[in-house]
Design a protein around this motif. Structure first.
Motif, PDB file in Angstrom:
ATOM      1  N   PHE A 266      24.020  15.357 -10.448  1.00 24.88           N
ATOM      2  CA  PHE A 266      23.392  16.674 -10.300  1.00 24.88           C
ATOM      3  C   PHE A 266      21.883  16.577 -10.502  1.00 24.88           C
ATOM      4  O   PHE A 266      21.406  15.754 -11.288  1.00 24.88           O
ATOM      5  CB  PHE A 266      23.987  17.662 -11.305  1.00 24.88           C
ATOM      6  N   MET A 267      21.161  17.454  -9.817  1.00 21.75           N
ATOM      7  CA  MET A 267      19.705  17.473  -9.915  1.00 21.75           C
ATOM      8  C   MET A 267      19.203  18.482 -10.950  1.00 21.75           C
ATOM      9  O   MET A 267      18.076  18.379 -11.426  1.00 21.75           O
ATOM     10  CB  MET A 267      19.097  17.798  -8.544  1.00 21.75           C
ATOM     11  N   THR A 268      20.067  19.481 -11.268  1.00 19.76           N
ATOM     12  CA  THR A 268      19.701  20.507 -12.250  1.00 19.76           C
ATOM     13  C   THR A 268      20.886  20.749 -13.174  1.00 19.76           C
ATOM     14  O   THR A 268      22.013  20.950 -12.705  1.00 19.76           O
ATOM     15  CB  THR A 268      19.315  21.830 -11.570  1.00 19.76           C
ATOM     16  N   LYS A 269      20.644  20.729 -14.482  1.00 24.41           N
ATOM     17  CA  LYS A 269      21.688  21.005 -15.462  1.00 24.41           C
ATOM     18  C   LYS A 269      21.152  21.990 -16.494  1.00 24.41           C
ATOM     19  O   LYS A 269      20.009  21.857 -16.944  1.00 24.41           O
ATOM     20  CB  LYS A 269      22.138  19.726 -16.176  1.00 24.41           C
ATOM     21  N   ILE A 270      21.990  22.994 -16.847  1.00 30.88           N
ATOM     22  CA  ILE A 270      21.587  23.911 -17.907  1.00 30.88           C
ATOM     23  C   ILE A 270      22.742  24.110 -18.890  1.00 30.88           C
ATOM     24  O   ILE A 270      23.909  24.014 -18.515  1.00 30.88           O
ATOM     25  CB  ILE A 270      21.128  25.286 -17.359  1.00 30.88           C
ATOM     26  N   LYS A 271      22.379  24.382 -20.134  1.00 25.07           N
ATOM     27  CA  LYS A 271      23.338  24.783 -21.160  1.00 25.07           C
ATOM     28  C   LYS A 271      23.027  26.230 -21.503  1.00 25.07           C
ATOM     29  O   LYS A 271      21.892  26.564 -21.835  1.00 25.07           O
ATOM     30  CB  LYS A 271      23.204  23.897 -22.397  1.00 25.07           C
ATOM     31  N   ILE A 272      24.051  27.113 -21.406  1.00 24.46           N
ATOM     32  CA  ILE A 272      23.823  28.544 -21.557  1.00 24.46           C
ATOM     33  C   ILE A 272      24.888  29.154 -22.453  1.00 24.46           C
ATOM     34  O   ILE A 272      26.033  28.673 -22.488  1.00 24.46           O
ATOM     35  CB  ILE A 272      23.815  29.236 -20.166  1.00 24.46           C
ATOM     36  N   ASN A 273      24.507  30.193 -23.196  1.00 26.30           N
ATOM     37  CA  ASN A 273      25.463  30.917 -24.029  1.00 26.30           C
ATOM     38  C   ASN A 273      26.412  31.713 -23.125  1.00 26.30           C
ATOM     39  O   ASN A 273      25.978  32.576 -22.362  1.00 26.30           O
ATOM     40  CB  ASN A 273      24.725  31.849 -24.986  1.00 26.30           C
ATOM     41  N   ASN A 274      27.682  31.414 -23.215  1.00 29.30           N
ATOM     42  CA  ASN A 274      28.662  32.011 -22.309  1.00 29.30           C
ATOM     43  C   ASN A 274      28.745  33.524 -22.479  1.00 29.30           C
ATOM     44  O   ASN A 274      28.811  34.276 -21.500  1.00 29.30           O
ATOM     45  CB  ASN A 274      30.030  31.376 -22.539  1.00 29.30           C
ATOM     46  N   HIS A 275      28.737  34.000 -23.712  1.00 30.17           N
ATOM     47  CA  HIS A 275      28.880  35.437 -23.967  1.00 30.17           C
ATOM     48  C   HIS A 275      27.664  36.214 -23.454  1.00 30.17           C
ATOM     49  O   HIS A 275      27.805  37.304 -22.879  1.00 30.17           O
ATOM     50  CB  HIS A 275      29.092  35.682 -25.461  1.00 30.17           C
ATOM     51  N   GLU A 276      26.465  35.655 -23.646  1.00 37.52           N
ATOM     52  CA  GLU A 276      25.258  36.303 -23.119  1.00 37.52           C
ATOM     53  C   GLU A 276      25.291  36.357 -21.603  1.00 37.52           C
ATOM     54  O   GLU A 276      24.915  37.370 -20.991  1.00 37.52           O
ATOM     55  CB  GLU A 276      24.013  35.533 -23.580  1.00 37.52           C
ATOM     56  N   PHE A 277      25.751  35.271 -21.000  1.00 39.89           N
ATOM     57  CA  PHE A 277      25.793  35.203 -19.541  1.00 39.89           C
ATOM     58  C   PHE A 277      26.807  36.194 -18.983  1.00 39.89           C
ATOM     59  O   PHE A 277      26.538  36.885 -17.992  1.00 39.89           O
ATOM     60  CB  PHE A 277      26.141  33.775 -19.119  1.00 39.89           C
ATOM     61  N   ILE A 278      27.969  36.313 -19.626  1.00 37.52           N
ATOM     62  CA  ILE A 278      28.976  37.284 -19.187  1.00 37.52           C
ATOM     63  C   ILE A 278      28.413  38.701 -19.241  1.00 37.52           C
ATOM     64  O   ILE A 278      28.545  39.480 -18.292  1.00 37.52           O
ATOM     65  CB  ILE A 278      30.249  37.181 -20.056  1.00 37.52           C
ATOM     66  N   SER A 279      27.774  39.046 -20.365  1.00 42.63           N
ATOM     67  CA  SER A 279      27.214  40.397 -20.520  1.00 42.63           C
ATOM     68  C   SER A 279      26.169  40.691 -19.455  1.00 42.63           C
ATOM     69  O   SER A 279      26.127  41.785 -18.883  1.00 42.63           O
ATOM     70  CB  SER A 279      26.602  40.558 -21.915  1.00 42.63           C
ATOM     71  N   SER A 280      25.335  39.695 -19.158  1.00 38.75           N
ATOM     72  CA  SER A 280      24.300  39.878 -18.155  1.00 38.75           C
ATOM     73  C   SER A 280      24.911  40.071 -16.760  1.00 38.75           C
ATOM     74  O   SER A 280      24.470  40.936 -15.986  1.00 38.75           O
ATOM     75  CB  SER A 280      23.360  38.664 -18.151  1.00 38.75           C
ATOM     76  N   LEU A 281      25.927  39.286 -16.423  1.00 44.71           N
ATOM     77  CA  LEU A 281      26.581  39.416 -15.122  1.00 44.71           C
ATOM     78  C   LEU A 281      27.281  40.763 -14.986  1.00 44.71           C
ATOM     79  O   LEU A 281      27.294  41.362 -13.899  1.00 44.71           O
ATOM     80  CB  LEU A 281      27.588  38.279 -14.935  1.00 44.71           C
ATOM     81  N   GLU A 282      27.869  41.259 -16.068  1.00 43.95           N
ATOM     82  CA  GLU A 282      28.520  42.570 -16.014  1.00 43.95           C
ATOM     83  C   GLU A 282      27.503  43.685 -15.782  1.00 43.95           C
ATOM     84  O   GLU A 282      27.783  44.648 -15.063  1.00 43.95           O
ATOM     85  CB  GLU A 282      29.307  42.806 -17.308  1.00 43.95           C
ATOM     86  N   ARG A 283      26.317  43.545 -16.355  1.00 48.28           N
ATOM     87  CA  ARG A 283      25.260  44.526 -16.095  1.00 48.28           C
ATOM     88  C   ARG A 283      24.770  44.408 -14.648  1.00 48.28           C
ATOM     89  O   ARG A 283      24.502  45.411 -13.977  1.00 48.28           O
ATOM     90  CB  ARG A 283      24.102  44.342 -17.082  1.00 48.28           C
ATOM     91  N   ALA A 284      24.675  43.177 -14.168  1.00 47.16           N
ATOM     92  CA  ALA A 284      24.233  42.959 -12.791  1.00 47.16           C
ATOM     93  C   ALA A 284      25.208  43.568 -11.792  1.00 47.16           C
ATOM     94  O   ALA A 284      24.805  44.089 -10.745  1.00 47.16           O
ATOM     95  CB  ALA A 284      24.075  41.458 -12.521  1.00 47.16           C
ATOM     96  N   MET A 285      26.480  43.533 -12.115  1.00 45.12           N
ATOM     97  CA  MET A 285      27.493  44.071 -11.211  1.00 45.12           C
ATOM     98  C   MET A 285      27.317  45.577 -10.997  1.00 45.12           C
ATOM     99  O   MET A 285      27.681  46.116  -9.948  1.00 45.12           O
ATOM    100  CB  MET A 285      28.894  43.765 -11.756  1.00 45.12           C
ATOM    101  N   LEU A 286      26.722  46.263 -11.966  1.00 48.06           N
ATOM    102  CA  LEU A 286      26.540  47.709 -11.860  1.00 48.06           C
ATOM    103  C   LEU A 286      25.588  48.088 -10.729  1.00 48.06           C
ATOM    104  O   LEU A 286      25.680  49.188 -10.176  1.00 48.06           O
ATOM    105  CB  LEU A 286      26.010  48.275 -13.188  1.00 48.06           C
ATOM    106  N   VAL A 287      24.655  47.189 -10.401  1.00 47.41           N
ATOM    107  CA  VAL A 287      23.655  47.518  -9.385  1.00 47.41           C
ATOM    108  C   VAL A 287      23.624  46.495  -8.253  1.00 47.41           C
ATOM    109  O   VAL A 287      22.686  46.472  -7.455  1.00 47.41           O
ATOM    110  CB  VAL A 287      22.243  47.622 -10.017  1.00 47.41           C
ATOM    111  N   SER A 288      24.650  45.655  -8.167  1.00 42.51           N
ATOM    112  CA  SER A 288      24.620  44.595  -7.155  1.00 42.51           C
ATOM    113  C   SER A 288      25.162  45.084  -5.824  1.00 42.51           C
ATOM    114  O   SER A 288      26.019  45.968  -5.764  1.00 42.51           O
ATOM    115  CB  SER A 288      25.443  43.389  -7.631  1.00 42.51           C
ATOM    116  N   ASN A 289      24.660  44.505  -4.774  1.00 43.00           N
ATOM    117  CA  ASN A 289      25.142  44.763  -3.425  1.00 43.00           C
ATOM    118  C   ASN A 289      26.174  43.703  -3.069  1.00 43.00           C
ATOM    119  O   ASN A 289      25.872  42.506  -3.069  1.00 43.00           O
ATOM    120  CB  ASN A 289      23.974  44.735  -2.435  1.00 43.00           C
TER     121      ASN A 289
END
Length: 363
Positions: free
Chosen positions: A251-274
């Motif tokens: 892989f050329m890009t790797k990230i480590k991310i907090n799963n719970h923060e990412f879930i919350s952010s995606l759920e907020r994004a879903m409210l206004v996503s197309n």
């Protein structure tokens, strides 16, 4: 036939037996539950020719015999009865009498016309598997199987067994989920594809996660035993995708991310996503999560990450992300990328035996 049983016990047994009845059944007999009373128990059997269910429950049997009763009608009646002992009997005219202290139902039984039975195999042909581990495999992979019946074998999960491990693999063409458990079970080497619906029903049947699940694989069928219930299912035929060739090795890009923060952010994004579309911009140890809809509005949110490799801008279907992330128990996950057109590979921080691959959406 005549027997008595507590209402709750009978309703629980019926709810299990109903799993073998499909609304798609064309044959009238397949809408029925085959009930056999003998000794100190009754056995309930259902079979829609794709999945067969047989479950046994204790009862006070005063007259042995059999009857076939339409499953949905019987379940609806029993569910509405009071929580007390029920007596069920069948007379010579095939009329089923269901009674409590104050209530009496008379309903017709079905004609015993070659009801398809559920085969029982010798105990020593089954192999025990830890129910908790098996349920975990199903939970973390089932959502990646196709729900499109025209895709045949992809509506199931591949169970792949070797001398050291059992793997469960689901693919729908957009994503891939793999869960592997190391084992020392004596199951031999096998590859079978089992309908996801069957696997989900099996995991729902355990009285507790510490019970044993027993499995028997045959050429065209698989049999599961949980407590006093047998589920037999056909296996799906066809060529399953060679999933090992799909997963990138570097892989050329790797990230480590907090799963719970990412879930919350995606759920907020879903409210206004197309169309459930979310864009991720990875740079400077940050992921910018953004979504927009011309009729609603937009969202932009920063999440700190540990980044290795190149910056990247890429987009995904939010739902496909959340299906995986909500079934992971770890606090942190690794997300691995190459280009904005190549798949993202997700691995939990502390579970090297789980992999989720997700294709991006063109920006």
């Amino acid at each position: 036939m005549k027997f008595s049983i507590e209402q709750k016990q009978f309703q629980n047994a019926l709810s299990i037996a109903l799993k073998g009845i499909s609304s798609k059944n064309i044959m009238e007999i397949l809408k029925g539950i085959y009930i056999e009373a003998e000794d100190d128990h009754i056995t309930l059997t259902s079979n829609n020719l794709e999945i067969g269910v047989k479950t046994r429950v204790q009862a006070e049997v005063s007259e042995s015999g059999i009857a076939i009763i339409e499953g949905k009608i019987l379940s609806d009646i029993v569910r509405k009865l009071p929580d007390e002992k029920i007596t069920i009997s069948v007379n010579d005219n095939n009329v089923v009498k269901i009674s409590t202290s104050k209530t009496k139902f008379n309903i017709k039984s079905m004609i015993n016309n070659q009801f398809p039975q559920v085969e029982e195999f010798e105990n020593d042909r089954y192999e025990k598997i830890d129910m908790k581990l098996f349920s975990d495999m199903v939970r973390k992979t089932h959502f990646a199987a196709s729900q499109d019946e025209t895709k045949g074998v992809l509506t199931g999960s591949l169970i792949e067994i070797d001398s050291n491990s059992i793997s469960m693999v689901s693919i729908d063409g957009f994503r891939l989920a793999i869960k592997r458990i190391p084992t020392n079970y004596n199951l031999g080497e096998k590859k079978v594809v089992v309908p996801v619906k069957t696997l989900q029903e099996v995991t729902k049947l355990s009285s507790n996660e510490n019970c044993d699940l027993r499995i028997l694989f045959e050429e065209r069928n698989v049999s599961f035993v949980i407590d006093n219930t047998i589920i037999n299912s056909r296996v799906l035929e066809g060529e399953f995708l060679n999933y090992k060739q799909i997963i990138p090795k570097e892989f050329m890009t790797k990230i480590k991310i907090n799963n719970h923060e990412f879930i919350s952010s995606l759920e907020r994004a879903m409210l206004v996503s197309n169309n459930n579309l979310v864009k991720l911009v990875i740079s400077d140890d940050t992921v910018v999560v953004s979504a927009k809809n011309s009729e609603i509005g937009n969202l932009e949110e920063d999440i700190p990450v540990n980044q290795q490799g190149k910056d990247l801008e890429i987009a995904f279907n939010i739902k496909y992300f959340l299906d995986c992330l909500k079934n992971l128990d770890e606090e942190y996950i690794y997300m691995n990328f190459n280009t904005n057109l190549s798949p993202c590979v997700i691995n939990p921080e502390s579970d090297e035996d789980y992999t989720y691959l997700l294709l991006p959406v063109r920006l």
